[in-house]
Scaffold this motif. Structure first.
Motif, PDB file in Angstrom:
ATOM      1  N   ARG A  70       0.248   7.425  -6.410  1.00 45.94           N
ATOM      2  CA  ARG A  70      -1.211   8.227  -6.401  1.00 45.94           C
ATOM      3  C   ARG A  70      -0.901   9.312  -6.119  1.00 45.94           C
ATOM      4  NH1 ARG A  70      -3.956   3.425  -3.281  1.00 45.94           N
ATOM      5  NH2 ARG A  70      -4.968   2.389  -4.877  1.00 45.94           N
ATOM      6  N   ARG A 116       1.563   1.921  -3.608  1.00 48.11           N
ATOM      7  CA  ARG A 116       0.608   2.599  -4.150  1.00 48.11           C
ATOM      8  C   ARG A 116       0.110   4.058  -4.060  1.00 48.11           C
ATOM      9  NH1 ARG A 116      -2.004  -2.470  -1.866  1.00 48.11           N
ATOM     10  NH2 ARG A 116      -1.126  -4.125  -3.452  1.00 48.11           N
ATOM     11  N   ALA A 152      -1.957   1.147  -9.859  1.00 49.42           N
ATOM     12  CA  ALA A 152      -1.053   1.831  -9.022  1.00 49.42           C
ATOM     13  C   ALA A 152       0.255   0.858  -9.137  1.00 49.42           C
ATOM     14  CB  ALA A 152      -1.329   2.070  -7.799  1.00 49.42           C
ATOM     15  N   ASP A 153      -0.201  -0.563  -8.955  1.00 52.78           N
ATOM     16  CA  ASP A 153       0.781  -1.616  -8.907  1.00 52.78           C
ATOM     17  C   ASP A 153       1.586  -1.704 -10.220  1.00 52.78           C
ATOM     18  OD1 ASP A 153       0.337  -2.279  -6.327  1.00 52.78           O
ATOM     19  OD2 ASP A 153      -1.070  -4.157  -6.907  1.00 52.78           O
ATOM     20  N   ASP A 209      -5.995  -0.420  -7.197  1.00 53.95           N
ATOM     21  CA  ASP A 209      -4.845  -1.055  -6.721  1.00 53.95           C
ATOM     22  C   ASP A 209      -3.992  -1.541  -7.905  1.00 53.95           C
ATOM     23  OD1 ASP A 209      -5.317  -0.406  -4.038  1.00 53.95           O
ATOM     24  OD2 ASP A 209      -5.870  -2.299  -3.551  1.00 53.95           O
ATOM     25  N   GLU A 231       0.822  -1.070  -0.035  1.00 56.01           N
ATOM     26  CA  GLU A 231      -0.091   0.055  -0.103  1.00 56.01           C
ATOM     27  C   GLU A 231       0.824   1.393  -0.144  1.00 56.01           C
ATOM     28  OE1 GLU A 231      -3.297   2.127  -0.396  1.00 56.01           O
ATOM     29  OE2 GLU A 231      -2.995   0.173  -0.776  1.00 56.01           O
TER      30      GLU A 231
END
Length: 222
Positions: free
Chosen positions: A69, A65, A81-82, A78, A62
């Protein structure tokens, strides 16, 4: 009597800052983000969210991510972002490189009959890959990653757990790292000796044991 030396990994043995700066500039340019502040902004965003991870407020994935962001300023799932972070990570890992003074310092400590450990705030899997790729595994006796501990540096609990794994009393361990707050003050709060590696010579007025190169590390540096 000194029995073990714990070395920080990133920006102590490995030139993490250079690898990260080059990676983010190339990665961001591919996304249409450029300008002189790209590397600095990424570093600030990364530090903020990684600190949250070290406090165990968010997980390792997280924090990655959240860095993407905030840096890009857009809402991302998710998976999105990954995927974007993977582009940065590939470039970052390709840039890993040792400082020239790293291996000689590790060998001097081992030759003195002391335990050589790496104590890192990084994630265990990634940091082990770093040691393997850069040929450091044969040079150290063990690695302790804070991702396997209840807290990260500078929390004194992290240092107490680390020396327990190394198998020495805190008073007989020396921490060497580039961060005054995370490595040196955190270690001293837990009862370890500590030396600040100040490669940029930017902490001349700080009253802690300080060196500007690992070549200057001696067992009397404390």
């Amino acid at each position: 009597m000194l029995e073990a030396v714990l070395f920080d990994l990133d920006d102590t043995l490995v030139d993490q800052e250079t690898a990260s700066r080059a990676a983010v500039v190339e990665w961001a340019a591919g996304l249409g983000v450029d300008g002189g502040e790209v590397a600095g902004r990424w570093a600030r965003v990364s530090e903020r969210h990684y600190a949250r991870y070290q406090r165990r407020e968010i997980g390792f994935g997280e924090q990655r991510r959240e860095r993407v962001r905030e840096f890009l300023g857009i809402a991302l799932s998710d998976a999105e972002a990954d995927g974007l972070f993977a582009g940065y990570l590939e470039r970052y890992e390709a840039g890993w490189a040792l400082f020239d003074d790293a291996v000689p310092a590790l060998r001097r400590v081992r030759a003195a009959g002391l335990t050589v450990a790496v104590f890192t705030n990084g994630e265990q899997g990634q940091q082990r890959r770093k040691l393997e790729r850069l040929g450091l595994l044969p040079e150290v006796d063990l690695m302790v990653a804070s991702s396997t501990l209840p807290a990260g540096k500078p929390d004194p609990r992290a240092f107490r757990h680390a020396v327990e794994r190394v198998g020495v009393d805190a008073s007989r361990a020396l921490m060497v790292g580039d961060s005054l707050h995370k490595d040196v003050l955190g270690a001293r709060a837990a009862g370890l000796m500590a030396v600040l590696l100040d490669r940029a010579d930017s902490h001349a007025g700080v009253e802690v044991p300080r060196i500007t190169s690992l070549d200057d590390l001696t067992l009397s540096s404390t």
